[in-house]
Design a protein around this motif. Sequence first.
Motif, PDB file in Angstrom:
ATOM      1  N   ALA A  31      -7.417 -53.491  35.937  1.00  0.00           N
ATOM      2  CA  ALA A  31      -8.335 -52.456  36.444  1.00  0.00           C
ATOM      3  C   ALA A  31      -7.531 -51.224  36.805  1.00  0.00           C
ATOM      4  O   ALA A  31      -6.420 -51.322  37.340  1.00  0.00           O
ATOM      5  N   VAL A  32      -8.084 -50.064  36.505  1.00  0.00           N
ATOM      6  CA  VAL A  32      -7.451 -48.798  36.860  1.00  0.00           C
ATOM      7  C   VAL A  32      -7.608 -48.595  38.355  1.00  0.00           C
ATOM      8  O   VAL A  32      -8.682 -48.810  38.919  1.00  0.00           O
ATOM      9  N   GLN A  61     -16.939 -53.246  41.885  1.00  0.00           N
ATOM     10  CA  GLN A  61     -17.810 -52.370  41.109  1.00  0.00           C
ATOM     11  C   GLN A  61     -17.180 -50.999  40.915  1.00  0.00           C
ATOM     12  O   GLN A  61     -17.434 -50.327  39.934  1.00  0.00           O
ATOM     13  N   SER A 106     -14.145 -49.078  29.293  1.00  0.00           N
ATOM     14  CA  SER A 106     -14.693 -48.145  30.276  1.00  0.00           C
ATOM     15  C   SER A 106     -15.134 -46.822  29.651  1.00  0.00           C
ATOM     16  O   SER A 106     -15.816 -46.045  30.291  1.00  0.00           O
ATOM     17  N   ARG A 107     -14.711 -46.566  28.421  1.00  0.00           N
ATOM     18  CA  ARG A 107     -14.987 -45.307  27.717  1.00  0.00           C
ATOM     19  C   ARG A 107     -14.363 -44.106  28.438  1.00  0.00           C
ATOM     20  O   ARG A 107     -14.802 -42.983  28.281  1.00  0.00           O
ATOM     21  N   LYS A 108     -13.320 -44.340  29.219  1.00  0.00           N
ATOM     22  CA  LYS A 108     -12.635 -43.263  29.939  1.00  0.00           C
ATOM     23  C   LYS A 108     -11.268 -42.990  29.337  1.00  0.00           C
ATOM     24  O   LYS A 108     -10.386 -42.478  29.998  1.00  0.00           O
ATOM     25  N   ASP A 163     -10.715 -52.969  32.270  1.00  0.00           N
ATOM     26  CA  ASP A 163     -10.439 -52.834  30.846  1.00  0.00           C
ATOM     27  C   ASP A 163      -9.558 -53.979  30.383  1.00  0.00           C
ATOM     28  O   ASP A 163      -9.107 -54.784  31.188  1.00  0.00           O
ATOM     29  N   THR A 209     -11.780 -47.722  24.675  1.00  0.00           N
ATOM     30  CA  THR A 209     -11.610 -48.554  25.868  1.00  0.00           C
ATOM     31  C   THR A 209     -12.972 -49.082  26.284  1.00  0.00           C
ATOM     32  O   THR A 209     -14.006 -48.515  25.927  1.00  0.00           O
ATOM     33  N   LEU A 231     -14.038 -50.364  40.363  1.00  0.00           N
ATOM     34  CA  LEU A 231     -12.895 -50.433  39.459  1.00  0.00           C
ATOM     35  C   LEU A 231     -13.322 -50.198  38.018  1.00  0.00           C
ATOM     36  O   LEU A 231     -14.386 -50.631  37.599  1.00  0.00           O
ATOM     37  N   ASP A 232     -12.485 -49.490  37.281  1.00  0.00           N
ATOM     38  CA  ASP A 232     -12.686 -49.348  35.843  1.00  0.00           C
ATOM     39  C   ASP A 232     -11.934 -50.489  35.177  1.00  0.00           C
ATOM     40  O   ASP A 232     -10.730 -50.423  34.980  1.00  0.00           O
ATOM     41  N   GLU A 252      -6.862 -45.841  41.648  1.00  0.00           N
ATOM     42  CA  GLU A 252      -6.662 -44.407  41.940  1.00  0.00           C
ATOM     43  C   GLU A 252      -5.417 -44.210  42.755  1.00  0.00           C
ATOM     44  O   GLU A 252      -4.983 -44.986  43.484  1.00  0.00           O
ATOM     45  N   PRO A 259      -5.457 -42.387  29.007  1.00  0.00           N
ATOM     46  CA  PRO A 259      -6.639 -41.984  29.774  1.00  0.00           C
ATOM     47  C   PRO A 259      -7.036 -40.554  29.431  1.00  0.00           C
ATOM     48  O   PRO A 259      -6.207 -39.754  29.011  1.00  0.00           O
TER      49      PRO A 259
END
Length: 155
Positions: free
Chosen positions: A152-153, A19, A45-47, A24, A43, A21-22, A155, A110
């Motif tokens: 997934a993006v 949950q 995720s809209r990020k 895409d 995208t 993870l972004d 960090e 991003p």
Amino acid sequence: MKFKAITAAILSACALEAQALDIDHCPLPQHIKNTLGIYTAPTVSRKGQWIGTASASRTAADDRYSTAAVSAFQGAVFYTTEQNGTSRGVLSRCMYLNDSRERLDLYYRPDVRPDLAVKLLDLKHWKLQPATSTGLVTYVCKNKQQGGCVFAVVE
């Protein structure tokens, strides 16, 4: 009884990580917009956004931008190292053809940071390529369905 509790705890922890993870994927051709030769798509995720241009060379007499719409998805390229495998690397690009049969590469841009680390998801569509002499490990995905080249993006 303990086994069920431990299993439930592990599954809950995995679900929480998923949950966070972004997630895409490469956009579908019909979701890519051409504005004066600059191709963009939102995208999931809209990020951030996807952005690119057609790579066809143009003569001085025909130095106009491409007006062609995107017609077909060709694949995606992911780079990593042997140590990171598919859990951390860089999504190089998503590749397409437009109606003029020009090659088009879209890059994930991003909103926050220029260096984007991602991990691959759904590995059945990502195929490991032969390693390079420099140790660069590359995966290529050519699944044409929405969400076929999922990542997934991290960090």
